[in-house]
Design a protein around this motif. Structure first.
Motif, PDB file in Angstrom:
ATOM      1  N   ALA A 310       0.821  -1.211   0.000  1.00 16.56           N
ATOM      2  CA  ALA A 310       0.000   0.000   0.000  1.00 16.56           C
ATOM      3  C   ALA A 310       0.855   1.260   0.000  1.00 16.56           C
ATOM      4  N   GLY A 311       2.024   1.205   0.615  1.00 21.19           N
ATOM      5  CA  GLY A 311       2.843   2.403   0.768  1.00 21.19           C
ATOM      6  C   GLY A 311       3.669   2.755  -0.448  1.00 21.19           C
ATOM      7  N   ALA A 312       4.061   1.757  -1.255  1.00 17.24           N
ATOM      8  CA  ALA A 312       4.949   2.020  -2.395  1.00 17.24           C
ATOM      9  C   ALA A 312       4.365   3.040  -3.375  1.00 17.24           C
ATOM     10  N   PRO A 313       3.114   2.882  -3.830  1.00 18.28           N
ATOM     11  CA  PRO A 313       2.594   3.880  -4.777  1.00 18.28           C
ATOM     12  C   PRO A 313       2.436   5.267  -4.161  1.00 18.28           C
ATOM     13  N   VAL A 314       2.075   5.323  -2.882  1.00 22.00           N
ATOM     14  CA  VAL A 314       1.934   6.619  -2.211  1.00 22.00           C
ATOM     15  C   VAL A 314       3.288   7.289  -2.090  1.00 22.00           C
ATOM     16  N   PHE A 315       4.293   6.514  -1.679  1.00 22.29           N
ATOM     17  CA  PHE A 315       5.656   7.040  -1.565  1.00 22.29           C
ATOM     18  C   PHE A 315       6.153   7.539  -2.919  1.00 22.29           C
ATOM     19  N   ALA A 316       5.910   6.759  -3.971  1.00 23.06           N
ATOM     20  CA  ALA A 316       6.362   7.144  -5.307  1.00 23.06           C
ATOM     21  C   ALA A 316       5.661   8.413  -5.781  1.00 23.06           C
ATOM     22  N   LEU A 317       4.388   8.548  -5.458  1.00 22.66           N
ATOM     23  CA  LEU A 317       3.624   9.720  -5.888  1.00 22.66           C
ATOM     24  C   LEU A 317       4.094  10.981  -5.167  1.00 22.66           C
ATOM     25  N   LEU A 318       4.406  10.852  -3.882  1.00 26.08           N
ATOM     26  CA  LEU A 318       4.794  12.026  -3.097  1.00 26.08           C
ATOM     27  C   LEU A 318       6.234  12.454  -3.350  1.00 26.08           C
ATOM     28  N   ALA A 319       7.117  11.499  -3.545  1.00 32.79           N
ATOM     29  CA  ALA A 319       8.539  11.849  -3.616  1.00 32.79           C
ATOM     30  C   ALA A 319       9.278  11.186  -4.765  1.00 32.79           C
ATOM     31  N   GLY A 320       8.953   9.935  -5.040  1.00 36.25           N
ATOM     32  CA  GLY A 320       9.612   9.232  -6.131  1.00 36.25           C
ATOM     33  C   GLY A 320      11.090   8.980  -5.893  1.00 36.25           C
ATOM     34  N   LYS A 321      11.885   9.096  -6.959  1.00 31.50           N
ATOM     35  CA  LYS A 321      13.306   8.743  -6.901  1.00 31.50           C
ATOM     36  C   LYS A 321      14.089   9.653  -5.967  1.00 31.50           C
TER      37      LYS A 321
END
Length: 354
Positions: A310-321
């Motif tokens: 659940a956290g991976a897409p949220v993390f990628a959307l907020l900050a990404g690389k």
């Protein structure tokens, strides 16, 4: 020694699954097959509700600094932070991501780190209060015979850090000057000493500001904290029920506290290895090998793998690389050293109504 964070996470995921499977054998699959989809949905729902309670806690904490976070944004920040905790050894990524996300609203990172520290102090106060309740209940129910040493070790793990933190805050000036002299002897440059001193002062000033919150605000924060952890620490209890066995909620609570402490000693993300081994040792004598390992797999899926999914897409959307590289030290976790990566320039985000 340099180890890629992605590789470390892959090893962690493998260890978290292999240890229970090696201990429990094929019986694990048979027991997991009996878990109803509704039960799994209930456990996942408990985690999601807990995240929302934590989001409310973040809103109350940050409102003291004038940040008007909406529930949706606060929830996204919580989920991204939980993801960072799960992908880094000893959960160290949380202390990077939490203040970094709040800095997007113009809050200094030292103040964001103070909020993160205050959040953890509230957690420790809840566990200390819960431990006292468990102790009283165990004495009344004559369960102290098999909870004695577990309660003692758990109490020590809570009381010692809280005592050290209190001593640090009360003797901040002495510690501050002693640290400055030590850095000077070690040959740390004046520029680094100045930056560390400035951030340290800002950090402790922020802690004192949080101590000045109204009693109603602090009570509400503690209530939300309690609700989150009661849900989170009930997952193992319901997981054991789901595989056809039962233990007291008190014992499930103690098992999780000791297992999480053991997980902090490993270098693997999510505490893999230490959590599975310690919880197995504590559960197998009471419910058997197959049931214990099956419940551990279910519990860890809900409280570790689900956090990553659940956290991976949220993390990628907020900050990404950008933030991933900050966590990994330019995509590399360096044991025994630290790489510095600059965050992107701070952006001003329009505040949302509370």
């Amino acid at each position: 020694m340099k180890i890629r964070l992605g590789a470390l996470l892959a090893v962690s995921l493998g260890v978290a699954v292999l240890i229970p499977l090696l201990l429990g054998g094929q019986d694990v699959f048979a027991l997991l097959a009996t878990v109803k989809p509704a039960t799994l949905a209930l456990l996942l729902g408990m985690v999601v509700i807990g995240w929302n309670l934590n989001a409310g806690r973040l809103r109350l904490l940050s409102a003291g600094y004038g940040l008007g976070l909406g529930q949706g944004r606060a929830l996204a920040y919580i989920v991204a932070t939980e993801f960072a905790v799960c992908v880094t050894p000893a959960g160290g990524g949380g202390a990077v991501v939490y203040p970094w996300l709040l800095s997007r609203h113009g809050l200094a990172k030292s103040r964001g780190l103070a909020l993160y520290a205050a959040d953890h102090v509230m957690d420790m106060l809840f566990f200390l209060a819960a431990l006292c309740v468990v102790l009283l209940h165990s004495l009344a129910a004559t369960q102290f015979t098999y909870l004695g040493w577990q309660l003692g070790v758990t109490a020590m793990l809570l009381v010692v850090p809280l005592l050290l933190l209190w001593l640090l805050i009360e003797n901040f000036r002495k510690v501050f000057h002693a640290a400055g002299r030590s850095l000077l002897r070690l040959g740390v440059g004046a520029g680094w000493r100045w930056r560390l001193a400035r951030h340290s002062l800002e950090f402790f000033r922020s802690l004192h500001l949080i101590r000045g919150y109204s009693k109603m605000r602090l009570a509400a924060i503690f209530l939300l904290c309690s609700g989150h952890w009661l849900l989170r620490y009930s997952v193992l209890y319901f997981a054991i029920l789901a595989v056809g066995e039962s233990i007291t909620w008190d014992y499930a609570f103690i098992v999780q506290m000791l297992a999480q402490a053991a997980g902090q000693l490993t270098i693997l993300p999510g505490g893999s290895g230490g959590i599975e081994v310690s919880s197995s040792l504590l559960l197998i004598p009471h419910i058997g090998v197959a049931a214990a390992t099956s419940a551990i797999l279910l519990w860890r899926f809900v409280t570790f793998h689900w956090y990553l999914i659940a956290g991976a897409p949220v993390f990628a959307l907020l900050a990404g690389k950008t933030l991933w590289r900050l966590l990994a030290g330019r995509e590399v976790l360096q044991l025994g050293g630290e790489s510095e990566v600059r965050a992107p320039p701070r952006r001003t985000v329009q505040k949302e109504p509370l």
